[in-house]
Scaffold this motif. Structure first.
Motif, PDB file in Angstrom:
ATOM      1  N   ARG A 107      47.665  49.519  26.651  1.00 16.09           N
ATOM      2  CA  ARG A 107      46.345  49.432  27.266  1.00 16.09           C
ATOM      3  C   ARG A 107      46.461  48.553  28.519  1.00 16.09           C
ATOM      4  O   ARG A 107      47.090  47.487  28.482  1.00 16.09           O
ATOM      5  N   SER A 108      45.850  48.990  29.605  1.00 17.18           N
ATOM      6  CA  SER A 108      45.787  48.123  30.784  1.00 17.18           C
ATOM      7  C   SER A 108      44.977  46.875  30.435  1.00 17.18           C
ATOM      8  O   SER A 108      44.041  46.933  29.635  1.00 17.18           O
ATOM      9  N   LEU A 118      44.007  39.519  37.517  1.00 16.15           N
ATOM     10  CA  LEU A 118      44.710  40.631  38.154  1.00 16.15           C
ATOM     11  C   LEU A 118      45.070  41.641  37.065  1.00 16.15           C
ATOM     12  O   LEU A 118      45.450  41.268  35.955  1.00 16.15           O
ATOM     13  N   VAL A 119      44.981  42.922  37.387  1.00 18.22           N
ATOM     14  CA  VAL A 119      45.192  43.977  36.392  1.00 18.22           C
ATOM     15  C   VAL A 119      46.679  44.304  36.271  1.00 18.22           C
ATOM     16  O   VAL A 119      47.400  44.413  37.272  1.00 18.22           O
ATOM     17  N   ILE A 120      47.127  44.494  35.022  1.00 15.75           N
ATOM     18  CA  ILE A 120      48.494  44.898  34.709  1.00 15.75           C
ATOM     19  C   ILE A 120      48.435  46.171  33.868  1.00 15.75           C
ATOM     20  O   ILE A 120      47.655  46.259  32.915  1.00 15.75           O
ATOM     21  N   ASP A 121      49.274  47.127  34.197  1.00 16.80           N
ATOM     22  CA  ASP A 121      49.426  48.322  33.371  1.00 16.80           C
ATOM     23  C   ASP A 121      50.774  48.232  32.656  1.00 16.80           C
ATOM     24  O   ASP A 121      51.822  48.493  33.262  1.00 16.80           O
ATOM     25  N   PRO A 122      50.800  47.873  31.379  1.00 11.85           N
ATOM     26  CA  PRO A 122      52.077  47.679  30.694  1.00 11.85           C
ATOM     27  C   PRO A 122      52.847  48.976  30.463  1.00 11.85           C
ATOM     28  O   PRO A 122      54.004  48.936  30.035  1.00 11.85           O
ATOM     29  N   ALA A 123      52.222  50.124  30.754  1.00  7.60           N
ATOM     30  CA  ALA A 123      52.981  51.373  30.694  1.00  7.60           C
ATOM     31  C   ALA A 123      54.080  51.392  31.750  1.00  7.60           C
ATOM     32  O   ALA A 123      55.023  52.177  31.664  1.00  7.60           O
ATOM     33  N   ASP A 186      45.694  45.224  49.769  1.00  8.90           N
ATOM     34  CA  ASP A 186      45.306  46.463  50.441  1.00  8.90           C
ATOM     35  C   ASP A 186      44.562  46.166  51.749  1.00  8.90           C
ATOM     36  O   ASP A 186      44.377  45.003  52.132  1.00  8.90           O
ATOM     37  N   ALA A 187      44.121  47.226  52.411  1.00  6.24           N
ATOM     38  CA  ALA A 187      43.478  47.079  53.718  1.00  6.24           C
ATOM     39  C   ALA A 187      42.173  46.306  53.629  1.00  6.24           C
ATOM     40  O   ALA A 187      41.740  45.688  54.612  1.00  6.24           O
ATOM     41  N   ALA A 188      41.529  46.340  52.459  1.00  3.30           N
ATOM     42  CA  ALA A 188      40.272  45.613  52.277  1.00  3.30           C
ATOM     43  C   ALA A 188      40.489  44.160  51.901  1.00  3.30           C
ATOM     44  O   ALA A 188      39.522  43.422  51.681  1.00  3.30           O
ATOM     45  N   GLY A 189      41.748  43.734  51.787  1.00  3.47           N
ATOM     46  CA  GLY A 189      42.043  42.343  51.458  1.00  3.47           C
ATOM     47  C   GLY A 189      42.103  42.057  49.970  1.00  3.47           C
ATOM     48  O   GLY A 189      42.183  40.887  49.576  1.00  3.47           O
ATOM     49  N   ARG A 190      42.097  43.099  49.130  1.00  4.74           N
ATOM     50  CA  ARG A 190      42.161  42.887  47.678  1.00  4.74           C
ATOM     51  C   ARG A 190      43.611  42.730  47.234  1.00  4.74           C
ATOM     52  O   ARG A 190      44.468  43.543  47.589  1.00  4.74           O
ATOM     53  N   THR A 191      43.854  41.707  46.434  1.00  6.37           N
ATOM     54  CA  THR A 191      45.201  41.444  45.921  1.00  6.37           C
ATOM     55  C   THR A 191      45.393  42.134  44.580  1.00  6.37           C
ATOM     56  O   THR A 191      44.494  42.130  43.734  1.00  6.37           O
ATOM     57  N   SER A 192      46.563  42.712  44.383  1.00  5.41           N
ATOM     58  CA  SER A 192      46.882  43.341  43.104  1.00  5.41           C
ATOM     59  C   SER A 192      48.366  43.139  42.821  1.00  5.41           C
ATOM     60  O   SER A 192      49.116  42.617  43.664  1.00  5.41           O
ATOM     61  N   LEU A 193      48.774  43.525  41.628  1.00  8.11           N
ATOM     62  CA  LEU A 193      50.164  43.390  41.210  1.00  8.11           C
ATOM     63  C   LEU A 193      50.774  44.768  41.033  1.00  8.11           C
ATOM     64  O   LEU A 193      50.249  45.599  40.293  1.00  8.11           O
TER      65      LEU A 193
END
Length: 252
Positions: A107-108, A118-123, A186-193
């Motif tokens: 499950r994410s 911050l969101v992680i997708d363990p798949a 991303d271009a909108a300034g949102r940070t992700s992993l």
């Protein structure tokens, strides 16, 4: 062929044999040296530091945080999980292990601290998960009926399996995790992993415990195996370089 070429060729061959032998020993030990090195060598940051950073690190970092998931996997024993990995194998009469089940459920989730999430997708995780494995060993006949068709096929082609084992690794909603990940914006300034090459390296253990786990079952053999790999690689490189220099120098 000159004596120099013969010696350098023998050194290169010996080096390659030592290199292959050391790698083979690591595999037998169940060691995951590259994963351990990548996790231990990365800079550690918490979620809030990444979210507040003006410039994100260019390389993968070891992100620390806790699990938060609104839709976890719920087991029969009411455990709430975000990752469930189970491998069931049987030992054939010749001694080789053969897989009869490879189950992956995930499950994410959010990796969070008090400064954000911050969101992680363990798949997308590399394997194995650095979590204490639960290992069952027993007679193949003790496996439930869902495995019987696979056991019958293996028995017909290889003879009756002599042993069975099931290895289960899980990540729960109460775990504190270390995650090797690549921070992106991303271009909108949102940070992700994003997963680094090979996938997220995810540990539910403290770093020193994860290093011991990645070291395999018989860690007393780990250092000799690593030394063998180092010596073998050095011999192979030197032997090949000397051969090249002799050929270029006109000593075929």
């Amino acid at each position: 062929m000159t004596p120099g070429l013969i010696v350098s060729l023998l050194a290169a061959l010996l080096g390659l044999l030592l290199l292959a032998g050391g790698i083979g020993v690591l595999r037998l030990l169940g060691a995951h040296i590259r994963m351990a090195r990548r996790l231990a060598g990365a800079r550690e940051m918490n979620v809030g530091e990444l979210l507040d950073a003006d410039d994100l690190p260019e390389h993968a970092v070891r992100v620390v945080g806790r699990v938060r998931c609104t839709d976890p996997l719920v087991t029969e024993s009411d455990d709430r999980l975000v990752a469930f990995h189970r491998d069931v194998e049987v030992k054939l009469p010749g001694g080789a292990w053969r897989s009869i089940e490879r189950r992956r459920e995930t499950r994410s989730f959010q990796l969070w601290d008090h400064d954000g999430a911050l969101v992680i997708d363990p798949a997308q995780a590399a394997e194995p998960l650095a979590a204490i494995p639960h290992v069952w060993r027993g007679d193949p006949g003790e496996l439930d009926e869902t495995y019987q068709p696979a056991l019958a096929r293996l028995s017909a082609s290889h003879g009756p399996p002599t042993e069975a084992r099931a290895t289960t690794r899980t990540l729960t909603v109460v775990d504190r995790l270390l995650v090797l990940a690549r921070p992106v914006r991303d271009a909108a300034g949102r940070t992700s992993l994003a997963p680094p090459p090979g996938g997220f390296v995810i540990s539910a253990l403290e770093l020193d415990e994860a290093m011991r786990l990645f070291g395999g079952d018989r860690r007393t053999w780990l250092v000799p195996a690593m030394l063998t790999i180092g010596i073998g690689a050095t011999l192979a490189i030197i032997g090949l370089l000397v051969m090249l220099l002799l050929v270029i120098g006109g000593h075929p």
